[in-house]
Design an enzyme around this catalytic site. Sequence first.
Site, PDB file in Angstrom:
ATOM      1  N   ASP A  42      45.621   8.219  34.328  1.00 39.82           N
ATOM      2  CA  ASP A  42      46.119   8.678  33.022  1.00 39.82           C
ATOM      3  C   ASP A  42      47.419   7.940  32.698  1.00 39.82           C
ATOM      4  OD1 ASP A  42      47.587   9.975  35.010  1.00 39.82           O
ATOM      5  OD2 ASP A  42      47.979  11.728  33.787  1.00 39.82           O
TER       6      ASP A  42
ATOM      7  N   HIS B 230      38.241   5.979  38.160  1.00 39.08           N
ATOM      8  CA  HIS B 230      38.690   6.697  36.960  1.00 39.08           C
ATOM      9  C   HIS B 230      40.116   6.227  36.671  1.00 39.08           C
ATOM     10  CE1 HIS B 230      38.701  10.001  34.047  1.00 39.08           C
ATOM     11  NE2 HIS B 230      39.946  10.239  34.421  1.00 39.08           N
TER      12      HIS B 230
ATOM     13  N   ASP C 251      31.208   6.719  43.312  1.00 35.87           N
ATOM     14  CA  ASP C 251      31.872   5.572  42.681  1.00 35.87           C
ATOM     15  C   ASP C 251      31.454   5.542  41.221  1.00 35.87           C
ATOM     16  OD1 ASP C 251      33.223   3.307  42.012  1.00 35.87           O
ATOM     17  OD2 ASP C 251      31.726   1.943  42.861  1.00 35.87           O
TER      18      ASP C 251
ATOM     19  N   GLU D  33      39.668   8.751  41.070  1.00 37.09           N
ATOM     20  CA  GLU D  33      40.836   8.315  40.312  1.00 37.09           C
ATOM     21  C   GLU D  33      41.737   7.508  41.254  1.00 37.09           C
ATOM     22  OE1 GLU D  33      42.615  11.337  37.854  1.00 37.09           O
ATOM     23  OE2 GLU D  33      44.141   9.973  37.074  1.00 37.09           O
TER      24      GLU D  33
HETATM   25  O1  G3I Z   1      45.846  22.721  48.854  1.00 37.44           O
HETATM   26  C1  G3I Z   1      44.576  23.331  48.576  1.00 37.44           C
HETATM   27  C2  G3I Z   1      43.884  23.642  49.864  1.00 37.44           C
HETATM   28  O2  G3I Z   1      44.612  24.577  50.587  1.00 37.44           O
HETATM   29  C3  G3I Z   1      42.493  24.143  49.560  1.00 37.44           C
HETATM   30  O3  G3I Z   1      41.787  24.288  50.764  1.00 37.44           O
HETATM   31  C4  G3I Z   1      41.776  23.144  48.691  1.00 37.44           C
HETATM   32  C5  G3I Z   1      40.426  23.659  48.291  1.00 37.44           C
HETATM   33  O4  G3I Z   1      39.941  22.958  47.181  1.00 37.44           O
HETATM   34  O5  G3I Z   1      42.517  22.914  47.525  1.00 37.44           O
HETATM   35  C6  G3I Z   1      43.759  22.389  47.767  1.00 37.44           C
HETATM   36  O6  G3I Z   1      44.430  22.195  46.570  1.00 37.44           O
HETATM   37  C7  G3I Z   1      44.003  21.167  45.776  1.00 37.44           C
HETATM   38  C8  G3I Z   1      45.166  20.226  45.660  1.00 37.44           C
HETATM   39  O7  G3I Z   1      44.899  19.282  44.708  1.00 37.44           O
HETATM   40  C9  G3I Z   1      45.451  19.518  46.984  1.00 37.44           C
HETATM   41  O8  G3I Z   1      46.540  18.670  46.876  1.00 37.44           O
HETATM   42  C10 G3I Z   1      43.581  21.731  44.455  1.00 37.44           C
HETATM   43  O9  G3I Z   1      42.388  22.459  44.580  1.00 37.44           O
HETATM   44  C11 G3I Z   1      43.413  20.634  43.469  1.00 37.44           C
HETATM   45  O10 G3I Z   1      43.147  21.148  42.184  1.00 37.44           O
HETATM   46  C12 G3I Z   1      44.661  19.796  43.415  1.00 37.44           C
HETATM   47  O11 G3I Z   1      44.432  18.710  42.668  1.00 37.44           O
HETATM   48  C13 G3I Z   1      45.505  18.011  42.092  1.00 37.44           C
HETATM   49  C14 G3I Z   1      45.012  17.540  40.730  1.00 37.44           C
HETATM   50  O12 G3I Z   1      45.984  16.711  40.153  1.00 37.44           O
HETATM   51  C15 G3I Z   1      44.713  18.677  39.784  1.00 37.44           C
HETATM   52  O13 G3I Z   1      45.839  19.396  39.501  1.00 37.44           O
HETATM   53  C16 G3I Z   1      45.820  16.814  42.975  1.00 37.44           C
HETATM   54  O14 G3I Z   1      46.442  17.241  44.179  1.00 37.44           O
HETATM   55  C17 G3I Z   1      46.713  15.857  42.235  1.00 37.44           C
HETATM   56  O15 G3I Z   1      46.827  14.681  43.004  1.00 37.44           O
HETATM   57  C18 G3I Z   1      46.150  15.530  40.873  1.00 37.44           C
HETATM   58  O16 G3I Z   1      47.044  14.717  40.224  1.00 37.44           O
HETATM   59  C19 G3I Z   1      46.615  14.156  39.002  1.00 37.44           C
HETATM   60  C20 G3I Z   1      47.621  14.595  37.967  1.00 37.44           C
HETATM   61  O17 G3I Z   1      47.491  15.981  37.755  1.00 37.44           O
HETATM   62  C21 G3I Z   1      47.443  13.829  36.674  1.00 37.44           C
HETATM   63  N1  G3I Z   1      47.425  12.420  36.908  1.00 37.44           N
HETATM   64  C22 G3I Z   1      46.397  12.012  37.815  1.00 37.44           C
HETATM   65  C23 G3I Z   1      46.583  12.657  39.165  1.00 37.44           C
HETATM   66  C24 G3I Z   1      45.548  12.187  40.159  1.00 37.44           C
HETATM   67  O18 G3I Z   1      44.301  12.754  39.989  1.00 37.44           O
HETATM   68  O1  9MR Z   2      41.456  11.911  32.985  1.00 41.09           O
HETATM   69  C1  9MR Z   2      42.185  12.970  33.547  1.00 41.09           C
HETATM   70  C2  9MR Z   2      42.743  12.559  34.882  1.00 41.09           C
HETATM   71  O2  9MR Z   2      43.601  11.457  34.742  1.00 41.09           O
HETATM   72  C3  9MR Z   2      43.421  13.748  35.548  1.00 41.09           C
HETATM   73  O3  9MR Z   2      43.830  13.462  36.848  1.00 41.09           O
HETATM   74  C4  9MR Z   2      42.494  14.911  35.622  1.00 41.09           C
HETATM   75  C5  9MR Z   2      43.227  16.085  36.231  1.00 41.09           C
HETATM   76  O4  9MR Z   2      42.855  17.285  35.737  1.00 41.09           O
HETATM   77  O5  9MR Z   2      41.996  15.209  34.363  1.00 41.09           O
HETATM   78  C6  9MR Z   2      41.317  14.156  33.732  1.00 41.09           C
HETATM   79  O6  9MR Z   2      40.928  14.547  32.492  1.00 41.09           O
HETATM   80  C7  9MR Z   2      39.730  15.304  32.480  1.00 41.09           C
HETATM   81  C8  9MR Z   2      40.035  16.745  32.150  1.00 41.09           C
HETATM   82  O7  9MR Z   2      40.826  17.346  33.150  1.00 41.09           O
HETATM   83  C9  9MR Z   2      38.748  17.512  31.978  1.00 41.09           C
HETATM   84  N1  9MR Z   2      37.885  16.873  31.017  1.00 41.09           N
HETATM   85  C10 9MR Z   2      37.555  15.507  31.365  1.00 41.09           C
HETATM   86  C11 9MR Z   2      38.792  14.668  31.479  1.00 41.09           C
HETATM   87  C12 9MR Z   2      38.444  13.245  31.951  1.00 41.09           C
HETATM   88  O8  9MR Z   2      37.682  12.559  31.061  1.00 41.09           O
END
Ligand code: G3I
Ligand code: 9MR
Length: 729
Positions: free
Chosen positions: A176, A488, A533, A542
């Site tokens: 993003d 992604h 992939d 991503e």
């Molecule tokens: O820590 C728990 C763990 O205890 C549990 O067992 C597991 C079960 O699913 O979940 C773990 O948490 C997850 C966490 O990542 C781990 O770091 C959450 O479910 C999961 O939703 C969370 O995802 C994060 C994601 O954003 C959604 O919020 C990722 O860490 C994080 O790297 C990712 O970051 C995104 C940014 O929001 C937006 N930009 C892109 C970036 C990369 O995808």
């Molecule tokens: O594209 C978004 C990605 O960069 C973020 O890490 C991710 C985290 O939530 O969300 C993606 O956006 C998605 C959104 O959450 C749900 N609808 C589809 C979007 C991707 O096309």
Amino acid sequence: MKRTLLATALVTLAAGAGSAQIKVNAVGFLPQSHKLAVIPQVAGANRFEVVDVDGKVVLDGALGAASRWAPSGETVRVADFSALTQAGAYRVRVGSLLSAPFTVAPDGYRALGDAALKAFYFNRSGVALTPEYAGAWARPAGHPDDKVTVHASAASTARPQGTRIASPKGWYDAGDYNKYVVNSGIATYTLLAALEHFPDAFKRDTGIPESGNGVPDILDEALWNLDWLLTMQDPADGGVYHKLTNLRFDGIVMPHAASTTPRYVMAKSTAAALDFAATMATASRVLAPYDAKWPGLSQRMLAAAQAAWRWAEAHPNVVFKNPKDVVTGEYGDAQLADEFAWAAAELFIATGQDGYAQAFMRRDAALSTPAWNNVAALGWMSLAHHRDRLAPGIDRALVERRIDTLASQLAATANDGYRVPLASKDIVWGSNAVILNQGMMLLQAYRINGKPAYLQAAQSSLDYVLGRNATGYTFVTGFGARQVMHPHHRPSMADGVTAPVPGWLAGGPNPGQQDAKDCPPYPGKLPALSYLDHDCSYAANEVAINWNAPLVYVTAALSALTPPAAPATPMTQPTASLAALLHQEEQLQFDRFTPDMARALGSLMVERARTRGQVVTVRISRDGAVLFEHAMPGAPADHLDWIRRKNNLVARTEHSSFYTHVQVRQEGGDHDRLPGLDMRDFAAHGGAFPLVVRGTGRIGTITVSGLPGPEDHALVVETLHAYLQAGVR
Ligand code: G3I
Ligand code: 9MR
């Protein structure tokens, strides 16, 4: 880039669960790397071969015992081909199965390390990427962020809602186009730590606009983001805005075509303030030597760090939550003890002030593998690097012990199945970075105590993302045989170039499958196989700055810490180079030598022999007194007599016993009859090495007996190298 669902289905099938492929790091190894391949169970096969490009067998060996790996539900066997040290290109073969090709080369990680760092350049916000530096991935500038709006959640007296501030530069977080302080902190710190710990790994130019400006490229790159981070601090109170984003994610377009709706700075948070403080304190010390180039910058960063710390102390529990009108990444984290500990550690190192040491100890933040929401480990590793100057505020032994404990747990996990430190519970969103951060922590322990098992498990962490994983993918774009083609990543998806932007680590398997509704079916539910992939897959495919940073760190660290090919290894012939042997004697010297160091060094030699199944006797003596001696089980008593005779030779010649061996043979002599010496008291066979303290001279000997002379010598030299390189003091 575009793709069809049918193509996805085919790729998915080919990569399917339990597929009978040999899994190997498909980029390659350094000559002295630990080298493993994972073999699916193949009926009847008990042996493996390594073949060169002509198909010639260069090594063969027995497969290890069958072992189950819970994350993929497979039972596999391992081929250990560490003995392959000759540079070249190879494959592993078992029956009719042939692995992907890989190389063995002294600079084997150069291209990978450069690309992993260059990925940050490709994600620079607010600037055009020109063909000179970006090649096919050149693109116009996007997101100038010169007029960013203060969101209602961030309004203050000095900056009411709607105020415009300038907050340019920085890296896009991931696939993003948003910028998040919390995630920027760990990513920037990890790059700075790589430079601080392994400066020699960053001496070459990687082709960014700043290359050649007298500053390592990695520091120029980090500065691009640090410049932005500084703008995220409110000068009125030292607080730090949590993120700079749109209200919702941009579409799948190039940066310059992204929405022109306002971008906002959102509410301040404690995590943002502390991650900012830690990163700025680190940057201030890494930048200190460059004060002539950027006058005052280092001091300004330290002051900014301290102001952010004070804000966090006054607001210790402000947890960020997306405001109702905002759906971009949250990076919310309610556990803040680790952020306090990290910032305190970095501020203590930067200032030496006792208050920060006390703040660190007070949090007693548990040490575990770092992640964006779990940062105490970053503080622990900085303390370990600066362990010579922690007293009296922080107990150095405590730091060393905690890091060793974590590493020993990770290394124990790496005994089964795929022989990697990753367990099922670790396979979460961004799992490929989890295993690299595990590798980074193993390397911290290796830097402290030089235990070979830690270096080996760290190598396995890198091997995993490069192909020795259940999917068989090499997870870094542009590398390997089975390549990630559809990350992604908005630029990779929208640029019309077939190949994705190179050097990016895909997030990797994630059984959460949070994107399932947006994607074709995953190949299965098993953690290690929960990967697609496909560019739909923001939960498994991503890319992100905090995932690439440990790739940069681990690649540099393994390049720096893996022992170079010991010249002694191929030197069974009298043609061995005396110059190379002299060079060893000049390099492998100490600044001081204590009985504790003798114990540590001796134990390392024994452990190294044990992991290779060798039986040796080791003695380290100083001024005639034995500081360390160990005869491994089964070692015959005559080892001690060999040691005595080899040591006598070193005392007489001031050179290693192997040096004299080679010298005599080069001159056409018989090394078992040296003129004027009673060979009952001397032995010109490899294994005794002069113990030299710089400025003092030779004070004793470090000696191994039990293997052929060249190998005895190699064991001493390799261990000494690892010990000294690890900075063990
Ligand atoms: O820590 C728990 C763990 O205890 C549990 O067992 C597991 C079960 O699913 O979940 C773990 O948490 C997850 C966490 O990542 C781990 O770091 C959450 O479910 C999961 O939703 C969370 O995802 C994060 C994601 O954003 C959604 O919020 C990722 O860490 C994080 O790297 C990712 O970051 C995104 C940014 O929001 C937006 N930009 C892109 C970036 C990369 O995808
Ligand atoms: O594209 C978004 C990605 O960069 C973020 O890490 C991710 C985290 O939530 O969300 C993606 O956006 C998605 C959104 O959450 C749900 N609808 C589809 C979007 C991707 O096309």
